[in-house]
Enzyme design. Structure first.
Site, PDB file in Angstrom:
ATOM      1  N   ARG A  62      99.513 -24.549  74.295  1.00 12.47           N
ATOM      2  CA  ARG A  62      98.531 -23.603  74.862  1.00 12.47           C
ATOM      3  C   ARG A  62      98.483 -23.741  76.382  1.00 12.47           C
ATOM      4  NH1 ARG A  62      93.315 -24.640  74.637  1.00 12.47           N
ATOM      5  NH2 ARG A  62      93.390 -25.675  72.624  1.00 12.47           N
ATOM      6  N   TYR A 115      94.114   1.822  82.631  1.00 13.85           N
ATOM      7  CA  TYR A 115      94.483   1.803  81.206  1.00 13.85           C
ATOM      8  C   TYR A 115      93.223   1.625  80.338  1.00 13.85           C
ATOM      9  CZ  TYR A 115      96.012   0.000  76.774  1.00 13.85           C
ATOM     10  OH  TYR A 115      96.158  -0.201  75.426  1.00 13.85           O
ATOM     11  N   ASP A 186      97.724  -3.935  89.028  1.00 12.68           N
ATOM     12  CA  ASP A 186      98.445  -3.855  87.756  1.00 12.68           C
ATOM     13  C   ASP A 186      99.698  -3.037  88.038  1.00 12.68           C
ATOM     14  OD1 ASP A 186      99.513  -3.046  85.319  1.00 12.68           O
ATOM     15  OD2 ASP A 186      97.565  -2.912  84.325  1.00 12.68           O
ATOM     16  N   LYS A 211     106.077  -3.724  78.411  1.00 11.61           N
ATOM     17  CA  LYS A 211     106.691  -2.478  78.856  1.00 11.61           C
ATOM     18  C   LYS A 211     108.062  -2.766  79.481  1.00 11.61           C
ATOM     19  CE  LYS A 211     102.884  -0.963  77.239  1.00 11.61           C
ATOM     20  NZ  LYS A 211     101.714  -1.540  77.747  1.00 11.61           N
TER      21      LYS A 211
HETATM   22  N1  LCS Z   1      98.119  -2.222  81.907  1.00 13.17           N
HETATM   23  C1  LCS Z   1      98.682  -1.010  81.766  1.00 13.17           C
HETATM   24  C2  LCS Z   1      98.940  -0.173  82.982  1.00 13.17           C
HETATM   25  C3  LCS Z   1      99.025  -0.537  80.502  1.00 13.17           C
HETATM   26  O1  LCS Z   1      99.584   0.676  80.391  1.00 13.17           O
HETATM   27  C4  LCS Z   1      98.757  -1.351  79.370  1.00 13.17           C
HETATM   28  C5  LCS Z   1      99.096  -0.906  77.992  1.00 13.17           C
HETATM   29  C6  LCS Z   1      98.167  -2.605  79.567  1.00 13.17           C
HETATM   30  C7  LCS Z   1      97.866  -3.016  80.850  1.00 13.17           C
HETATM   31  C8  LCS Z   1      97.875  -3.537  78.422  1.00 13.17           C
HETATM   32  O2  LCS Z   1      99.049  -4.140  77.992  1.00 13.17           O
HETATM   33  P1  LCS Z   1      99.313  -4.662  76.496  1.00 13.17           P
HETATM   34  O3  LCS Z   1      98.152  -5.537  76.134  1.00 13.17           O
HETATM   35  O4  LCS Z   1      99.379  -3.451  75.620  1.00 13.17           O
HETATM   36  O5  LCS Z   1     100.587  -5.422  76.603  1.00 13.17           O
HETATM   37  N2  LCS Z   1      99.455   0.444  77.914  1.00 13.17           N
HETATM   38  C9  LCS Z   1      99.667   1.146  76.829  1.00 13.17           C
HETATM   39  C10 LCS Z   1      99.933   2.523  76.842  1.00 13.17           C
HETATM   40  O6  LCS Z   1      99.967   3.240  77.838  1.00 13.17           O
HETATM   41  N3  LCS Z   1     100.121   2.936  75.611  1.00 13.17           N
HETATM   42  O7  LCS Z   1     100.018   1.893  74.712  1.00 13.17           O
HETATM   43  C11 LCS Z   1      99.668   0.690  75.418  1.00 13.17           C
END
Ligand code: LCS
Length: 405
Positions: A62, A115, A186, A211
């Site tokens: 962890r 987001y 971000d 992503k």
């Molecule tokens: N920041 C951005 C700009 C994102 O687009 C997302 C997820 C996150 C943080 C969170 O990341 P995750 O926990 O999913 O790894 N964006 C998504 C989207 O546009 N569609 O599905 C998830």
């Protein structure tokens, strides 16, 4: 230690070699998956030294794991950061930054459009914890300056943002913030080599590794990069304790594997997106295309300064006209998405496969129409994550789908 002087190499070389050296046990070139929860010591004294961080090494996964550490070092290197810490998801990374640096009575400023998960954190979780939150268009420096209070501790935004691709000037925000306020970017929509947020003045950059950084659509992950002192706080306070959200070693391995092709993939995503954006801009059915690489994008000049030459991302949104062959833009949007054969109808982004979604009937269906329209998310808006297929095939697919309307 790498034999290569990584301070002198191009991004293509850096992203392949940084953070990874042949494994000392057997010389394995690919970093092994250290699938273990705990690490044992020869003696109590060695354990004590590792707990006290006087002896380098690992204690419990962890707090740190060799496979995950290789990923962190690689991400720190590509961001030009002193250090980085990995999380189990992008939201794990966002939450870890918040719990590390915001306390009851503090004030944080968030861009108007972030987001959905981050939006929930800003509008519900942080106020529940006694943090004051203001929402400001971070592209409007005067509005941003006016929103700063004596207790402001953080300014948070995405650039380009989701789903309108608004580009925020990182340098201008840092200048407005001055010292004492952490500027957190971000950068999920534009990881290196597209954009280097720390070099532009951000104090902390984070990504949903889910992503582009992993890039294969098979892992959830997050990363936070910045100054060593900040990363130490985030790791010790948040990733290890309050949030308890390190990635699984297997996921770190997959991301390390995915990153070997990051430079190649990003160039292809960006080139494909540019071709598709130009095609859509010419379509008689399309009212507007939101892509930072187009001259028509409101922050195109800023994007040219802030993003690497020719690399404007693989994400774009476009808006259908209000009356497409007698259909409302909402109906036309749904029909177009259903008629396309290559793009998968799915949220997420940065995968090899092109992904498409219709925010009004999918991601933003729970948002009131008024709020949705205020954020520019109209009935006919479609978000596209342009994949690594042939741009020619993607455009041919759009041609047949428009004909089918
Ligand atoms: N920041 C951005 C700009 C994102 O687009 C997302 C997820 C996150 C943080 C969170 O990341 P995750 O926990 O999913 O790894 N964006 C998504 C989207 O546009 N569609 O599905 C998830």
């Amino acid at each position: 230690m790498s034999k290569i002087d990584l301070s002198r190499v191009d991004f293509e070389t850096l992203v392949i070699h940084a953070g990874q050296t042949p494994d000392p046990n057997y010389g394995a070139l690919a970093t092994p998956i250290y699938q273990t929860s705990t690490f044992c010591f020869d003696t109590v004294e060695e354990g004590a030294g590792k707990f006290a961080q006087e002896i380098p090494g690992f204690v419990y996964s962890r707090g740190g794991n060799p496979t995950t550490r290789a990923l962190e070092l690689k991400c720190a290197a590509i961001e030009g950061a002193e250090d980085a810490v990995a999380a189990a998801s992008g939201m794990g990374a966002v939450g870890a930054v918040m719990t590390a640096f915001l306390r009851p009575g503090d004030h944080a400023i968030f861009d108007l459009a972030v987001y959905g998960g981050t939006n929930h954190m800003a509008s519900k979780n942080l106020p529940d914890m006694g943090v004051e939150v203001s929402r400001v268009d971070t592209g409007d420096v005067e509005a941003l300056k006016a929103a700063i209070r004596p207790n402001t501790k953080m300014i948070y935004f995405e650039t380009p943002n989701n789903p309108m691709m608004k580009v925020t000037d990182i340098r201008a925000v840092k200048a407005a913030a001055g010292p004492g306020i952490r500027v957190v970017v971000d950068g999920t929509f534009a990881p290196p080599p597209m954009q280097h947020a720390l070099a532009l003045g951000a104090d902390i950059v984070l990504h949903s590794v889910t992503k582009y950084i992993n890039g294969h659509g098979d892992v959830l992950g997050g990363i936070v990069a910045g100054k060593a002192e900040d990363i130490k706080t985030i790791r010790a306070n948040s990733i290890t304790k309050i949030n308890g959200c390190p990635p699984a070693p297997f996921n770190s391995y997959l991301v390390l594997r995915g990153m070997k092709t990051l430079a190649l993939r990003i160039r292809r995503h960006c080139a494909n997106a540019m071709e598709v954006a130009r095609y859509l801009e010419e379509s008689p059915f399309v009212k507007a295309v939101y892509y930072p690489g187009l001259e028509s994008h409101p922050q195109h000049e800023l994007a040219k300064r802030q993003m690497e030459e020719g690399l404007f991302g693989g994400m774009l949104s476009f808006e259908l006209k209000d009356d497409v062959k007698g259909l409302s833009s909402f109906e036309a949007g749904k029909k177009l998405v259903n008629s396309l054969k290559i793009p998968a109808i799915a949220v997420s982004l940065g995968d090899p496969d092109t992904l498409i979604e219709h925010p009004a009937s999918m991601t933003h269906m729970a948002v009131s129409k008024e709020d949705r329209l205020a954020a520019g998310i109209t009935d006919g808006l479609i978000r596209l994550s342009v994949g690594l297929e042939s741009a020619k095939d993607l455009i041919a697919d759009f041609q047949q789908a428009f004909s089918a309307l």
